[in-house]
Design a protein around this motif. Structure first.
Motif, PDB file in Angstrom:
ATOM      1  N   LEU B  99      12.237   2.121   1.803  1.00  0.00           N
ATOM      2  CA  LEU B  99      12.054   2.868   0.555  1.00  0.00           C
ATOM      3  C   LEU B  99      11.228   2.063  -0.444  1.00  0.00           C
ATOM      4  CD1 LEU B  99      12.558   5.432  -1.036  1.00  0.00           C
ATOM      5  CD2 LEU B  99      14.714   4.460  -1.854  1.00  0.00           C
ATOM      6  N   GLN B 100      11.471   0.776  -0.453  1.00  0.00           N
ATOM      7  CA  GLN B 100      10.703  -0.102  -1.343  1.00  0.00           C
ATOM      8  C   GLN B 100       9.207   0.023  -1.045  1.00  0.00           C
ATOM      9  OE1 GLN B 100      11.999  -4.153  -0.944  1.00  0.00           O
ATOM     10  NE2 GLN B 100      10.872  -4.810  -2.765  1.00  0.00           N
ATOM     11  N   ALA B 101       8.861  -0.053   0.234  1.00  0.00           N
ATOM     12  CA  ALA B 101       7.457   0.040   0.623  1.00  0.00           C
ATOM     13  C   ALA B 101       6.897   1.419   0.309  1.00  0.00           C
ATOM     14  CB  ALA B 101       7.313  -0.269   2.107  1.00  0.00           C
ATOM     15  N   LEU B 102       7.695   2.460   0.560  1.00  0.00           N
ATOM     16  CA  LEU B 102       7.213   3.818   0.295  1.00  0.00           C
ATOM     17  C   LEU B 102       6.938   4.019  -1.190  1.00  0.00           C
ATOM     18  CD1 LEU B 102       9.423   5.909   2.751  1.00  0.00           C
ATOM     19  CD2 LEU B 102       6.933   5.686   2.788  1.00  0.00           C
ATOM     20  N   ASN B 103       7.803   3.449  -2.029  1.00  0.00           N
ATOM     21  CA  ASN B 103       7.585   3.580  -3.469  1.00  0.00           C
ATOM     22  C   ASN B 103       6.324   2.832  -3.917  1.00  0.00           C
ATOM     23  OD1 ASN B 103       9.398   5.311  -4.915  1.00  0.00           O
ATOM     24  ND2 ASN B 103      11.060   3.986  -4.193  1.00  0.00           N
ATOM     25  N   MET B 104       6.081   1.685  -3.320  1.00  0.00           N
ATOM     26  CA  MET B 104       4.850   0.959  -3.653  1.00  0.00           C
ATOM     27  C   MET B 104       3.641   1.769  -3.208  1.00  0.00           C
ATOM     28  SD  MET B 104       6.149  -2.849  -2.640  1.00  0.00           S
ATOM     29  CE  MET B 104       4.881  -3.865  -3.381  1.00  0.00           C
ATOM     30  N   PHE B 105       3.790   2.416  -2.069  1.00  0.00           N
ATOM     31  CA  PHE B 105       2.717   3.253  -1.531  1.00  0.00           C
ATOM     32  C   PHE B 105       2.405   4.416  -2.479  1.00  0.00           C
ATOM     33  CE2 PHE B 105       1.885   7.023   1.305  1.00  0.00           C
ATOM     34  CZ  PHE B 105       0.583   6.703   1.633  1.00  0.00           C
ATOM     35  N   VAL B 106       3.452   5.129  -2.915  1.00  0.00           N
ATOM     36  CA  VAL B 106       3.248   6.275  -3.810  1.00  0.00           C
ATOM     37  C   VAL B 106       2.598   5.803  -5.107  1.00  0.00           C
ATOM     38  CG1 VAL B 106       4.359   8.150  -5.083  1.00  0.00           C
ATOM     39  CG2 VAL B 106       5.216   7.512  -2.832  1.00  0.00           C
ATOM     40  N   ASN B 107       3.114   4.705  -5.640  1.00  0.00           N
ATOM     41  CA  ASN B 107       2.577   4.191  -6.900  1.00  0.00           C
ATOM     42  C   ASN B 107       1.101   3.807  -6.743  1.00  0.00           C
ATOM     43  OD1 ASN B 107       3.396   3.614  -9.643  1.00  0.00           O
ATOM     44  ND2 ASN B 107       2.881   1.471  -9.174  1.00  0.00           N
ATOM     45  N   ASP B 108       0.764   3.220  -5.605  1.00  0.00           N
ATOM     46  CA  ASP B 108      -0.627   2.852  -5.310  1.00  0.00           C
ATOM     47  C   ASP B 108      -1.510   4.110  -5.238  1.00  0.00           C
ATOM     48  OD1 ASP B 108      -2.845   1.375  -4.633  1.00  0.00           O
ATOM     49  OD2 ASP B 108      -2.310   1.187  -2.515  1.00  0.00           O
ATOM     50  N   LEU B 109      -0.991   5.152  -4.572  1.00  0.00           N
ATOM     51  CA  LEU B 109      -1.774   6.382  -4.411  1.00  0.00           C
ATOM     52  C   LEU B 109      -2.140   7.001  -5.753  1.00  0.00           C
ATOM     53  CD1 LEU B 109      -0.171   8.380  -1.460  1.00  0.00           C
ATOM     54  CD2 LEU B 109      -2.220   6.954  -1.461  1.00  0.00           C
ATOM     55  N   TYR B 110      -1.224   6.896  -6.734  1.00  0.00           N
ATOM     56  CA  TYR B 110      -1.492   7.500  -8.036  1.00  0.00           C
ATOM     57  C   TYR B 110      -2.199   6.529  -8.989  1.00  0.00           C
ATOM     58  CZ  TYR B 110       1.215  11.505  -6.489  1.00  0.00           C
ATOM     59  OH  TYR B 110       1.657  12.608  -5.797  1.00  0.00           O
ATOM     60  N   HIS B 111      -2.490   5.332  -8.492  1.00  0.00           N
ATOM     61  CA  HIS B 111      -3.257   4.403  -9.319  1.00  0.00           C
ATOM     62  C   HIS B 111      -4.550   3.972  -8.615  1.00  0.00           C
ATOM     63  CE1 HIS B 111       0.616   4.301 -11.472  1.00  0.00           C
ATOM     64  NE2 HIS B 111      -0.159   4.090 -12.530  1.00  0.00           N
ATOM     65  N   ASP B 112      -4.550   2.795  -8.024  1.00  0.00           N
ATOM     66  CA  ASP B 112      -5.823   2.253  -7.516  1.00  0.00           C
ATOM     67  C   ASP B 112      -6.182   2.676  -6.087  1.00  0.00           C
ATOM     68  OD1 ASP B 112      -5.804   0.988  -9.916  1.00  0.00           O
ATOM     69  OD2 ASP B 112      -4.903  -0.868  -9.118  1.00  0.00           O
ATOM     70  N   GLN B 113      -5.200   3.184  -5.358  1.00  0.00           N
ATOM     71  CA  GLN B 113      -5.417   3.583  -3.960  1.00  0.00           C
ATOM     72  C   GLN B 113      -5.972   2.428  -3.129  1.00  0.00           C
ATOM     73  OE1 GLN B 113      -7.441   7.400  -3.708  1.00  0.00           O
ATOM     74  NE2 GLN B 113      -5.569   8.369  -4.440  1.00  0.00           N
ATOM     75  N   LYS B 114      -5.407   1.259  -3.333  1.00  0.00           N
ATOM     76  CA  LYS B 114      -5.866   0.080  -2.592  1.00  0.00           C
ATOM     77  C   LYS B 114      -5.716   0.276  -1.091  1.00  0.00           C
ATOM     78  CE  LYS B 114      -4.714  -3.323  -6.120  1.00  0.00           C
ATOM     79  NZ  LYS B 114      -3.369  -3.718  -6.561  1.00  0.00           N
TER      80      LYS B 114
END
Lengths: 310, 483
Positions: B99-114
Motif C-alpha cells: 500500500l505504501q508503494a501504491l500510494n507513492m505511485f498515485v501521488n507520483d502520477l498526479y505530480h511529476d509522473q517520474k
C-alpha cells in the motif's frame, strides 16, 4: 444531530408506540366483546373508525367482521397503519440511524419483527393464541423502550425520541377516548347499567391505565372521571396533559427550543379544562376532535423547525 | 456421528486446516479436535445459533435483482479458518509495503509522473485508465496518501503461499462482516476462546478513526462523517456499522452542503455544523455533480473544490482508484521496487496483459485454461473462468478482448485453497476460499488481524463474491508459539 437523523428517530419512537397501541387495542377489544351482552351491537369495525382508516379498509374488505378487522389492524402489510407496517417502519428508520441508537435496540427490534412474522404464520391472530401473541408484542415494545431509556444518552437523540413517543401516546389516548364516548353516546343503556362500566373499564385498559386510575381516582369506574383522568392527570404517563408537559420539557432542551415553544403556545392546547365534560357529550367530542387537529399541528411545527433544513 | 477428519478429502488443493495426511495443521489442532467432540446434532445446533444471531443482529447485504433489491441474511459458515500468527505477521508486513508503494505511485502520477518518464509504466496505460482523474493533478492530500483504506484480496495456491489477487483502493467493503463474523463465532464456539490464543480483531474501528482524524491535522477534535449512497447500496449495513462503531455521523449527500466560504457543513437540528473529514463510500464519479456525473443525486455540489482547496479531507482521496486497475496490478512488483527499492514480500499472481500482442495471442490460444477479467470491474462481474465455461462463452470473450485489449487481463486458473465447511446441515466438505485483509495508511499504517474470509459455498466453485452465492467464515490468527 443531523436533521435527517432527528426525523428518523422521531418516527421510530412514534411507530414503536403505535405497535404497542395496536396490540393493546386489539387485545382489549377481544376482551370487551366477551363481556358485553350479545344484543348490544358494538362491532369490531369501531377499531377501524378509531384509527380513521375507513377508506383503507373499504378498499380491501367487504365484510366488517372480527377476522378481517384483526387482520387489517395487525397483519395487513398493505395497510399503512397496520402493526406489521409499523414494525417494518421502525426497522427501516432504526436501520438508517444505527449510528446513534444503542446496538441492542436494533437487535431487539429485529427479534420483534421475526417473532411477529413467525407468530402470525403460526395462527397468532386466532382467538386461541391472540392474547399470548399480543401480550408478548407489548412486552417486547416495553423492553425496547426500557432499554433505550436506560442506555441511550439523554441528549438530543433522547429528546427527539421522547417527543415522538409522547406525541403518539397523546394521539392514541384521544382516539381511545373518542371511541369509548362514541360507543356509549350512540346507545341508550338505562336497561343495562353495567355496560358503561365495561366500556370505560376497557378504555382504561387500552391505555394501560386501569391500575393508575384506581389508585388516583376511585375504585369505581365512572365515565366522566375516566375522561378527566386520561386528559388531565399530572402523573399518569399517557394522559394528554402529562404527554404535553413532557413534550414541552424536551422541546426546551433542544436547539431552537424557544421558537418552537412559542409556536406550541400559539396552538393554545388546553391542558386542564376537562372537568366540565360530563355536561355534554358533544362538548367532549368537539374537544377531542380539536385536540386531534392540534396534535397534527404540533407535528407540522416539529417538522418545520427541525427536519427540513434547506 | 461426529466429524471424522480422516475421511475429509481436500484432494490436490492446499487445505487451511487439514494436511494431506488427514492431520490438523498446527494452528487448527485445538479447533479440529473440539469440532470432533461435537456430535452432528450439536454441530447443527451451533449453525442454527449462528443463523439466528445473524438474523437478530440484522447482518444483511443487498442483492440487486430485476425484481428489485432483496435484503439477504449474511451467509456464514461456523467452522473458522485458521492461520498461524507467524505467517500472518509476515503477510501483514507485505501488505503495508504494497500500500505504501501504491500510494507513492498515485501521488507520483498526479505530480511529476517520474515512473512514466523513467519508462517503468507505459504512458498510454495511464492516459487510457478510466480511473485517472485530471481534476486531481497537482493536489497534495495530507501525508501524500491517497488510498487510506485498502482491501487487498489474497489467495493461497497449492504451495500454501499467499498471493495478491487484487488491490481495492476505491471503496472496498467487507470489514464490518469480518468484525461481525467474530462476534458470531464468540457466541457459537465460546469454549475455544478460553484456551486458544486467537488474536482479537476488534481494534479496527479505533484504528480507522485515528487514521481519519489524522487527516485533519490542524483541527483539535475534527468532525468526521461517513458518507453513504444510502439504504439501497449493497454495503449500507457496513456504512451504518462503521459510523456507529466510531461514534460519528452517518450522512447522505443531501445532509451536506458546501458554503460560500468553501467549507463543508452538515445540516443539523441546530443549524449548520462544519465537517472536517469525510469517509466517503461513494464512487468518485458520484461525489460532486458539478464536476463528475451531472445526474448524481448522491453527491454534494462543490465537494471537489472544497477538497482541492484543502477545506475538507476525503478518504479515500478522489483519483486513488487509478492504481486499482487490473492492468496496473501487473506492474505492482516493479512499482514496489521503483519507489521502495525492495522486493515484494507478497507475490502477484502471474498476469497476462491483453494490450501486449504476444501475451494476447497466448491468452486467446489458452482461453479455456485461464481466468479473464475486465480491468475495472469489481464484485466478480464480467469475468470468464476458462475451465468452467462453454465454447460459446469463450468465443464471446475472444471477441471482447480483440475489441478492447487494454481493458482485459488473464490469469492462470488458481488452485484456490480450501477449508472444511458445513454443508447440508451436518456434513463437512472442502470449499474454496480467499481472504480480504484491510490495510490502513495515513500518518501510520495498520493491517487487520486476518481479514474477511470469503467462501464459495457451491462445490468446486471458485467464485466467492457474496453477490454471487459466496459465504464467509471467521478468520483466526492463532498464536501457536505462546505456551
Amino acid at each position: 444531530m443531523l436533521s435527517s437523523v432527528a426525523e428518523r428517530i422521531y418516527w421510530s419512537a412514534r411507530y414503536l408506540q403505535r405497535i404497542e397501541s395496536s396490540a393493546r387495542l386489539v387485545n382489549v377489544y377481544t376482551n370487551l366483546l366477551m363481556d358485553l351482552p350479545k344484543d348490544i351491537n358494538i362491532s369490531w369495525y369501531n377499531l377501524i373508525t378509531l384509527n380513521s382508516a375507513e377508506e383503507e379498509y373499504e378498499s380491501r374488505y367487504k365484510v366488517r367482521d372480527e377476522r378481517n378487522v384483526v387482520k387489517f389492524t395487525l397483519a395487513d402489510d398493505t395497510n399503512p397503519g397496520s402493526m406489521m407496517v409499523s414494525i417494518a417502519m421502525v426497522r427501516e428508520n432504526l436501520r438508517t440511524t444505527r449510528d446513534v441508537v444503542p446496538e441492542n435496540a436494533w437487535e431487539l427490534i429485529n427479534e420483534l419483527a421475526s417473532y411477529t412474522d413467525d407468530s402470525i404464520k403460526d395462527g397468532g391472530l386466532n382467538r386461541g393464541k391472540r392474547h399470548e401473541f399480543l401480550t408478548q408484542v407489548i412486552n417486547q415494545c416495553q423492553l425496547i423502550q426500557g432499554y433505550i431509556a436506560s442506555t441511550l444518552s439523554h441528549d438530543e437523540v433522547w429528546d427527539m425520541w421522547c417527543i415522538g413517543r409522547d406525541l403518539e401516546r397523546m394521539d392514541m389516548t384521544t382516539r381511545i377516548l373518542d371511541a369509548g364516548a362514541n360507543v356509549l353516546f350512540s346507545h341508550d343503556y338505562r336497561e343495562k347499567s353495567h355496560v358503561p362500566i365495561v366500556v370505560w373499564g376497557n378504555v382504561l385498559r387500552s391505555s394501560g391505565a386501569d391500575h393508575a386510575y384506581r389508585r388516583h381516582v376511585a375504585a369505581s369506574v365512572v365515565g366522566s372521571k375516566v375522561i378527566n383522568f386520561l386528559i388531565s392527570n399530572e402523573h399518569f404517563p399517557r394522559s394528554t396533559n402529562f404527554c404535553l408537559n413532557a413534550i414541552e420539557k424536551a422541546v426546551k432542551r433542544l436547539p431552537k427550543g424557544r421558537k418552537v415553544m412559542a409556536s406550541i403556545k400559539e396552538l393554545e392546547i388546553a391542558k386542564e379544562s376537562s372537568h366540565s365534560f360530563s355536561k355534554s357529550d358533544e362538548e367532549l367530542s368537539d374537544y377531542l376532535n380539536d385536540l386531534q387537529l392540534k396534535i397534527g399541528e404540533l407535528h407540522r411545527i416539529f417538522a418545520e423547525s427541525w427536519f427540513s433544513l434547506d | 456421528m461426529s466429524i471424522n477428519w480422516k475421511e475429509y478429502q481436500p484432494g490436490v488443493f492446499y487445505d487451511e486446516l487439514i494436511n494431506n495426511n488427514g492431520n490438523a495443521r498446527l494452528p487448527a489442532k485445538r479447533l479440529t479436535s473440539y469440532l470432533h467432540s461435537l456430535n452432528e446434532n450439536e454441530l447443527q445446533r451451533r449453525q442454527q445459533l449462528a443463523d439466528a444471531a445473524i438474523r437478530d443482529m440484522g447482518i444483511t447485504f443487498t442483492v440487486y435483482t430485476e425484481e428489485g433489491n432483496i435484503d439477504r441474511s449474511w451467509p456464514f459458515d461456523i467452522i473458522p479458518r485458521t492461520i498461524s500468527a507467524k505467517q500472518w505477521n509476515k503477510t501483514a508486513e507485505g501488505l503495508m509495503q504494497r500500500l505504501q508503494a501504491l500510494n507513492m505511485f498515485v501521488n507520483d502520477l498526479y505530480h511529476d509522473q517520474k515512473i512514466i518518464k523513467d519508462g517503468i509504466v507505459p504512458k498510454d496505460l495511464i492516459e487510457n485508465s478510466t480511473n485517472f482523474r485530471k481534476e486531481c493533478i497537482g493536489i497534495s492530500p495530507p501525508h501524500n496518501v491517497w488510498a487510506h483504506i485498502c482491501g487487498t484480496d489474497l489467495v493461497r495456491d497449492e504451495d500454501g503461499e499467499f498471493y495478491v489477487l487484487e488491490d481495492n483502493l476505491r471503496v472496498p467493503s467487507g470489514v464490518s462482516y469480518m468484525l461481525e463474523n467474530r462476534s458470531i463465532t464468540k457466541r457459537v464456539l465460546p469454549e475455544l476462546f478460553q484456551e486458544d490464543k486467537i488474536l482479537p480483531v476488534s481494534g479496527y474501528t479505533d484504528q480507522l478513526f485515528k487514521t481519519l482524524a489524522d487527516l485533519a491535522p490542524h483541527v483539535d477534535q475534527p468532525s468526521i462523517v461517513v458518507l453513504t449512497p444510502g439504504i439501497y447500496n449493497s454495503a449500507y449495513f457496513e456504512h451504518a456499522f462503521l459510523a456507529q462503531q466510531m461514534g460519528v455521523e452517518l450522512v447522505e449527500g443531501s445532509d451536506l452542503t458546501v458554503a460560500k466560504n468553501g467549507y463543508v457543513y452538515m445540516k443539523t437540528i441546530g443549524g449548520l455544523e462544519r465537517v472536517d473529514v469525510i469517509y466517503r463510500r461513494i464512487d468518485d464519479l458520484f461525489l460532486d455533480p458539478k464536476v463528475f456525473r451531472k445526474d448524481s443525486a448522491l453527491g454534494v455540489p462543490g465537494l471537489m473544490k472544497a477538497w482541492q482547496k484543502g477545506k475538507v479531507a476525503l478518504a479515500n482521496a478522489p483519483g486513488a482508484g487509478v492504481a486499482d486497475d487490473k492492468v496496473i496490478y501487473a506492474y505492482v512488483p516493479e512499482i514496489i521496487k521503483y519507489y521502495l527499492d525492495q522486493d515484494p514480500i507478497i507475490s502477484n499472481v502471474k498476469t497476462f496483459l491483453c494490450s501486449d500482442k504476444k501475451q494476447r495471442d497466448y491468452v486467446i490460444a489458452n482461453i479455456d485454461k485461464l481466468v479473464v477479467k475486465p480491468a475495472n470491474e469489481s464484485g466478480g462481474y464480467g469475468m470468464l473462468v476458462g475451465p468452467h465455461s462453454t465454447k460459446k462463452e469463450q468465443a464471446e470473450f475472444v471477441q471482447l478482448i480483440k475489441k478492447d485489449p487494454r481493458n482485459y487481463i488473464a490469469q492462470p486458473t488458481l488452485a484456490l485453497s480450501t477449508a472444511p465447511t458445513l454443508v447440508s446441515g451436518d456434513k463437512v466438505e472442502p470449499r474454496h476460499l480467499d481472504l480480504r485483509p484491510f490495510v490502513l495508511q495515513g500518518k501510520n499504517s495498520y493491517v487487520t488481524t486476518g481479514g474477511l474470509t470469503r467462501v464459495a459455498m457451491r462445490k468446486g466453485s471458485l467464485v466467492v463474491n457474496s453477490s454471487q452465492g459466496g459465504g464467509s467464515k471467521d478468520t483466526w490468527i492463532v498464536d501457536t508459539e505462546v505456551k
